[in-house]
Design a protein around this motif. Structure first.
Motif, PDB file in Angstrom:
ATOM      1  N   THR A 109      32.940  46.798  41.353  1.00 14.38           N
ATOM      2  CA  THR A 109      32.179  48.015  41.349  1.00 14.38           C
ATOM      3  C   THR A 109      31.946  48.563  42.610  1.00 14.38           C
ATOM      4  O   THR A 109      32.638  49.759  43.247  1.00 14.38           O
ATOM      5  N   ASP A 214      41.987  48.227  39.194  1.00 16.21           N
ATOM      6  CA  ASP A 214      40.556  47.959  38.682  1.00 16.21           C
ATOM      7  C   ASP A 214      41.670  46.635  37.651  1.00 16.21           C
ATOM      8  O   ASP A 214      41.699  46.852  36.618  1.00 16.21           O
ATOM      9  N   GLN A 217      39.014  42.983  34.604  1.00 15.42           N
ATOM     10  CA  GLN A 217      39.506  42.037  33.969  1.00 15.42           C
ATOM     11  C   GLN A 217      40.905  41.348  33.654  1.00 15.42           C
ATOM     12  O   GLN A 217      41.222  40.648  32.819  1.00 15.42           O
ATOM     13  N   SER A 237      36.321  40.149  40.710  1.00 14.83           N
ATOM     14  CA  SER A 237      34.694  40.508  40.867  1.00 14.83           C
ATOM     15  C   SER A 237      34.650  38.752  40.818  1.00 14.83           C
ATOM     16  O   SER A 237      35.782  38.285  39.592  1.00 14.83           O
ATOM     17  N   HIS A 239      32.634  36.378  39.506  1.00  9.11           N
ATOM     18  CA  HIS A 239      31.990  36.429  38.301  1.00  9.11           C
ATOM     19  C   HIS A 239      32.952  36.569  37.352  1.00  9.11           C
ATOM     20  O   HIS A 239      32.619  35.598  36.670  1.00  9.11           O
ATOM     21  N   LYS A 240      33.387  36.931  37.099  1.00 10.27           N
ATOM     22  CA  LYS A 240      34.925  36.901  35.747  1.00 10.27           C
ATOM     23  C   LYS A 240      36.151  35.781  36.109  1.00 10.27           C
ATOM     24  O   LYS A 240      36.859  35.987  35.243  1.00 10.27           O
TER      25      LYS A 240
HETATM   26  N1  PMP Z   1      36.033  46.928  35.390  1.00 14.65           N
HETATM   27  C1  PMP Z   1      36.052  46.576  34.167  1.00 14.65           C
HETATM   28  C2  PMP Z   1      37.198  46.483  33.399  1.00 14.65           C
HETATM   29  C3  PMP Z   1      35.247  45.825  34.054  1.00 14.65           C
HETATM   30  O1  PMP Z   1      35.474  45.182  32.615  1.00 14.65           O
HETATM   31  C4  PMP Z   1      33.516  45.755  34.609  1.00 14.65           C
HETATM   32  C5  PMP Z   1      33.126  44.395  34.238  1.00 14.65           C
HETATM   33  N2  PMP Z   1      32.700  44.883  32.693  1.00 14.65           N
HETATM   34  C6  PMP Z   1      33.999  46.410  36.216  1.00 14.65           C
HETATM   35  C7  PMP Z   1      34.597  47.358  36.261  1.00 14.65           C
HETATM   36  C8  PMP Z   1      32.520  45.934  36.544  1.00 14.65           C
HETATM   37  O2  PMP Z   1      32.774  45.013  37.537  1.00 14.65           O
HETATM   38  P1  PMP Z   1      31.329  44.237  37.829  1.00 14.65           P
HETATM   39  O3  PMP Z   1      30.530  44.670  37.680  1.00 14.65           O
HETATM   40  O4  PMP Z   1      31.439  42.963  38.690  1.00 14.65           O
HETATM   41  O5  PMP Z   1      31.424  45.096  39.699  1.00 14.65           O
END
Ligand code: PMP
Length: 420
Positions: A109, A214, A217, A237, A239-240
């Motif tokens: 984000t 982005d 995922q 990110s 954390h994912k």
């Molecule tokens: N883009 C996608 C496709 C996501 O799945 C997510 C998290 N669900 C985000 C952006 C945002 O990620 P974060 O909350 O770690 O910033």
């Protein structure tokens, strides 16, 4: 300095990956929830962390912790070395041209907001078009809405086909001809669609359109090579991707980063400061104001080592195998609606049952230890287009097992009996 990751015990794993041994490296997966063994199927929201990552972060705090880039003392040097080592590791992971193209952020984000508030704010004008897709997460939609409202730019969307959740690319070149910037997701967090980002970026480049990917995922699940994709920016990110929360990455093509204004002011982003004016640091430090998340970066380094030791191709195949099994078993339920492509999809599976609300389903599944997600998944406009207010979502990762898929289906059937 202590090694950033304990990877010595992780032999290079190929087809003969011992998935059970890997699973045992995640302490949280031994938890019980409501008296049942945890079945964690909310990996699209956040992944769990292996012992190696937890140990690396703890070791950093126990032995190396200090502020970076500032001290003359030993610990500050160790912290700086660990932080910049993590940057180099991310550059290798993404096949970026150099570590200067890697900016540490709080997450996807923040990376997307950074591009919207720097490159886009500086380069886009009233009447310009920002091209997105109909499947964007709110994090790749709202920043562009805010910017568009501020400068009088327009938003356009690549449509999603109703039947199988793919991008409708038949008008791509026409849409690109009207656009200045394209921002799109690599993998849909609701439908599991894998978008052909390299092909799309090739078209965008030919049209002179700046591209943002982005990779929230995809970065922890499959190969993400910024040079092969040919994008200008890419965000993900920690954390994912088995890493800590609060750390993320923005890749940016160096010549664009160098020409961009800073995002936030303060700390390490300056070169010289006077009362009425300042000059800014070189990239990437120009975009990292304030004390960075050093422990997060060190943990992310360990996580990326961990994922590469398994092999991202093997991880993606495992995700896909579990998703296929889940889709096949779910398809046996009369009246179920499954979202997304039937082939070549990721490990994200969304569905709606004819007789049970997604939120009730997820709440009752939790009573039996199965962690699902239910709701709009930060995809409200997409769900409105698909004609639903919420879906239930199971999302798989390499530490999930076929037995867990079967347990999830069994629990679903039990819950339905109670709900209908
Ligand atoms: N883009 C996608 C496709 C996501 O799945 C997510 C998290 N669900 C985000 C952006 C945002 O990620 P974060 O909350 O770690 O910033």
């Amino acid at each position: 300095m202590n090694p950033p990751a304990e990877t010595a015990n992780l032999a290079k794993r190929d087809e003969s990956v011992d998935w059970t041994a890997l699973r045992n490296e995640f302490p949280i997966l031994r938890e019980t929830v409501n008296g049942h063994p945890l079945v964690y199927l909310d990996n699209a929201a956040s992944s769990q962390k292996p012992q190696q990552v937890i140990d690396t972060v703890r070791r950093y705090y126990e032995h190396d912790n200090a502020n970076v880039h500032r001290g003359i003392h030993e610990l500050s040097n160790r912290a700086t070395e660990a932080y910049e080592g993590a940057r180099q590791r991310v550059a290798d992971y993404l096949n970026a041209g150099s570590p200067e193209e890697i900016i540490f952020t709080r997450g996807t984000t923040e990376g997307l907001n950074l591009v919207a508030n720097t490159w886009a704010l500086d380069n886009l004008r009233k009447g310009d078009t920002i091209l997105l897709t109909e499947m964007e997460h709110h994090s790749n939609l709202v920043p562009w809405q805010i910017l568009a409202n501020r400068i009088g730019a327009k938003l356009d969307f690549i449509e999603v086909t109703d039947d199988d959740g793919q991008l409708d690319l038949q008008w791509l070149d026409e849409q690109l001809a009207r656009a200045r910037l394209l921002s799109l997701t690599h993998i849909s967090n609701t439908m599991g669609t894998v978008n052909p980002v390299a092909e799309i970026c090739t078209h965008a480049r030919a049209a002179g359109v700046v591209t943002v990917v982005d990779a929230a995922q995809s970065a922890g699940h499959t190969t993400v090579d910024v040079q092969a994709i040919g994008c200008d920016f890419l965000a993900f990110s920690g954390h994912k991707t088995c890493g800590p929360t609060g750390i993320g990455v923005l890749y940016g093509r160096r010549e664009l980063l160098e020409a961009m204004p800073p995002y936030q002011g303060g700390g390490e982003m300056i070169s010289r400061v006077e009362y009425r004016d300042s000059t800014f640091n070189v990239v990437p430090h120009k975009f990292e104001a304030g004390t960075p998340n050093v422990a997060g970066a060190v943990g992310l380094h360990a996580a990326l080592d961990y994922l590469d030791a398994i092999g991202r191709e093997a991880i993606f195949e495992h995700d896909q195998r579990l998703a296929k099994r889940a889709c096949e078993r779910l398809a046996e339920i009369d009246g179920i609606r499954l979202f997304g492509p039937s082939e070549d999809r990721s490990g994200v599976v969304s569905f709606v049952l004819p007789d049970a609300h997604a939120l009730d389903l997820a709440t009752m599944a939790d009573q039996k230890g199965v962690a699902l997600r239910a709701g709009h998944h930060c995809n409200q406009p997409l769900l409105a287009k698909l004609g639903v207010a919420a879906t239930a979502r199971a999302s798989f990762y390499f530490y999930n097992t076929e037995a867990e898929v079967d347990r999830f289906i069994e629990v679903l059937h039990d819950v339905r009996k109670l709900l209908v």
